[in-house]
Design a protein around this motif. Sequence first.
Motif, mmCIF file in Angstrom:
data_model
loop_
_atom_site.group_PDB
_atom_site.id
_atom_site.type_symbol
_atom_site.label_atom_id
_atom_site.label_comp_id
_atom_site.label_asym_id
_atom_site.label_seq_id
_atom_site.Cartn_x
_atom_site.Cartn_y
_atom_site.Cartn_z
ATOM 1 N N ALA A 1 14.072 69.163 -33.333
ATOM 2 C CA ALA A 1 13.636 68.932 -31.953
ATOM 3 C C ALA A 1 13.677 67.451 -31.602
ATOM 4 O O ALA A 1 14.173 67.067 -30.534
ATOM 5 N N SER A 2 13.179 66.582 -32.508
ATOM 6 C CA SER A 2 13.142 65.153 -32.144
ATOM 7 C C SER A 2 14.566 64.579 -32.106
ATOM 8 O O SER A 2 14.874 63.723 -31.281
ATOM 9 N N VAL B 1 16.227 65.707 -28.766
ATOM 10 C CA VAL B 1 15.752 64.950 -27.606
ATOM 11 C C VAL B 1 16.522 63.632 -27.478
ATOM 12 O O VAL B 1 17.003 63.264 -26.405
ATOM 13 N N LYS B 2 16.677 62.913 -28.604
ATOM 14 C CA LYS B 2 17.394 61.625 -28.574
ATOM 15 C C LYS B 2 18.857 61.844 -28.195
ATOM 16 O O LYS B 2 19.443 61.077 -27.436
ATOM 17 N N LEU B 3 19.423 62.902 -28.759
ATOM 18 C CA LEU B 3 20.834 63.214 -28.489
ATOM 19 C C LEU B 3 21.045 63.537 -27.002
ATOM 20 O O LEU B 3 21.954 63.007 -26.359
ATOM 21 N N PHE B 4 20.188 64.393 -26.454
ATOM 22 C CA PHE B 4 20.346 64.781 -25.042
ATOM 23 C C PHE B 4 20.131 63.597 -24.104
ATOM 24 O O PHE B 4 20.780 63.495 -23.074
ATOM 25 N N ASP C 1 7.173 77.602 -22.526
ATOM 26 C CA ASP C 1 6.129 76.622 -22.211
ATOM 27 C C ASP C 1 6.154 75.459 -23.201
ATOM 28 O O ASP C 1 6.068 74.296 -22.807
ATOM 29 N N HIS C 2 6.260 75.789 -24.488
ATOM 30 C CA HIS C 2 6.277 74.728 -25.503
ATOM 31 C C HIS C 2 7.524 73.854 -25.322
ATOM 32 O O HIS C 2 7.445 72.625 -25.326
ATOM 33 N N PHE C 3 8.674 74.508 -25.131
ATOM 34 C CA PHE C 3 9.931 73.771 -24.941
ATOM 35 C C PHE C 3 9.817 72.840 -23.730
ATOM 36 O O PHE C 3 10.153 71.664 -23.782
ATOM 37 N N SER C 4 9.314 73.410 -22.639
ATOM 38 C CA SER C 4 9.200 72.655 -21.389
ATOM 39 C C SER C 4 8.346 71.415 -21.554
ATOM 40 O O SER C 4 8.724 70.333 -21.120
ATOM 41 N N LYS C 5 7.195 71.595 -22.177
ATOM 42 C CA LYS C 5 6.274 70.474 -22.335
ATOM 43 C C LYS C 5 6.921 69.390 -23.209
ATOM 44 O O LYS C 5 6.927 68.212 -22.861
ATOM 45 N N TYR C 6 7.491 69.818 -24.320
ATOM 46 C CA TYR C 6 8.088 68.876 -25.279
ATOM 47 C C TYR C 6 9.205 68.069 -24.624
ATOM 48 O O TYR C 6 9.265 66.845 -24.726
ATOM 49 N N THR D 1 9.867 67.786 -21.299
ATOM 50 C CA THR D 1 9.416 67.042 -20.120
ATOM 51 C C THR D 1 8.704 65.760 -20.556
ATOM 52 O O THR D 1 8.960 64.681 -20.012
ATOM 53 N N ASP D 2 7.859 65.874 -21.584
ATOM 54 C CA ASP D 2 7.161 64.679 -22.109
ATOM 55 C C ASP D 2 8.162 63.639 -22.608
ATOM 56 O O ASP D 2 7.897 62.442 -22.585
ATOM 57 N N ALA D 3 9.305 64.115 -23.086
ATOM 58 C CA ALA D 3 10.317 63.191 -23.623
ATOM 59 C C ALA D 3 11.213 62.633 -22.507
ATOM 60 O O ALA D 3 12.170 61.903 -22.770
ATOM 61 N N GLY D 4 10.916 63.011 -21.249
ATOM 62 C CA GLY D 4 11.705 62.497 -20.128
ATOM 63 C C GLY D 4 12.958 63.302 -19.854
ATOM 64 O O GLY D 4 13.915 62.818 -19.263
#
Length: 419
Positions: free
Chosen positions: A184-185, A188-191, A228-233, A235-238
Amino acid sequence: MNKHQKPVLTGQRFKTRKRDEKEKFEPTVFRDTIVQGLNEAGDDLEAVAKFLDSTGSRLDYRRYADTLFDILIAGSMLAPGGTRIDDGDKTKVTDHCVFSANEDYESMRNYAQVFSKLIRRYKYLEKAFEDEIKKLLLFLKAFSEAEQTKLAVLTGILLAGGTLPAIILTSLFTENIVKEGISASFAVKLFKAWMSEKDANSVTSALRKANLDKRLLELFPANRQNVDHFSKYFTDAGLKELSDFIRVQQSLGTRKELQKELQERLSQECPTKEVVLYVKEEMKRNDLPETAVIGLLWTCIMNAVEWNKKEELVAEQALKHLKQYAPLLAVFSTQGQSELILLQKVQEYCYDNIHFMKAFQKIVVLFYKADVLGEEAILKWYKEAHVAKGKSVFLDQMKKFVEWLQNAEEESESEGEEN
């Protein structure tokens, strides 16, 4: 004396010919040449690209592709699992590689160019590079956080440029890295890097093409694989666009179910009150916006009837039918955006069903009188928000009504000023 050697049946071996000796698989010899060349080129990536370009014709990149990419990314050959094989000898390692570069976009962009140039020059490396990145993603645990970040940014930039296909991301769904939260982390960096090069649309369409759009939840362990979990994670990552995308994907399934059920109820002529109640409950339960529901309602309402094949009769039939359902549509067209979507749906329907071509204006006027559509939405649709399908015919039909609306608006404005 016979020059030809006679067949020998015993275990005697012939001398190896020079040509065959060259075919020996010697990744370490290859490594030494590449490492030496990179060390001599230093930090000048222009010189690195030139060295790689010219060396390919001397060395067999095809056979040693994985060694080549290991060195360019990690600085040395990698053992299975991702540990470095450097024989404890610093001459076998180079610092002029992705993992030793600065942790910033500019450096990764420059390295991405080195890879793109190399693959353009030696087209056969394309598949090998794809396999290399898939392999490195499986080895993420062996790399430091900084190295993971650099690899994520580099991969995102290469995905944006089309050097890599989105399918490589399947490696991130591997259980051991998912469990550790690395997938997941890293994603996020890749996207983020991918989106800094391209817009969200091109990212999501690449994911769709690779059939990964429905698998993104698998970046999380099974107990957290929900929207919900995906969205929060995310969205929090921008990365709000991606969490919105996942919600939409999820709601598409929900919409299909909703459409089926709605169709059933309308065909059985359920009272409007009951339908409204049902739709509102579904919207709440599935977090569906009004804009997603209005188009479904229109489709279901139009599918609930067997339409007359005669053009002169169909308009009359449509108006009677739609008058009955106008109160239902009015409940779910309270926002400007919903009204516009409905107008576009009506336009597309009238265009796709040839008998309805002349009925468009009558339907819009009916909806205006029944408070389904407001003048603002109709004017916006007329000026800029119409779709291309049959626009000249429909704009022409609406011309007089739009002029009437504009005049009425101007009159009420001037009355307001006088008061």
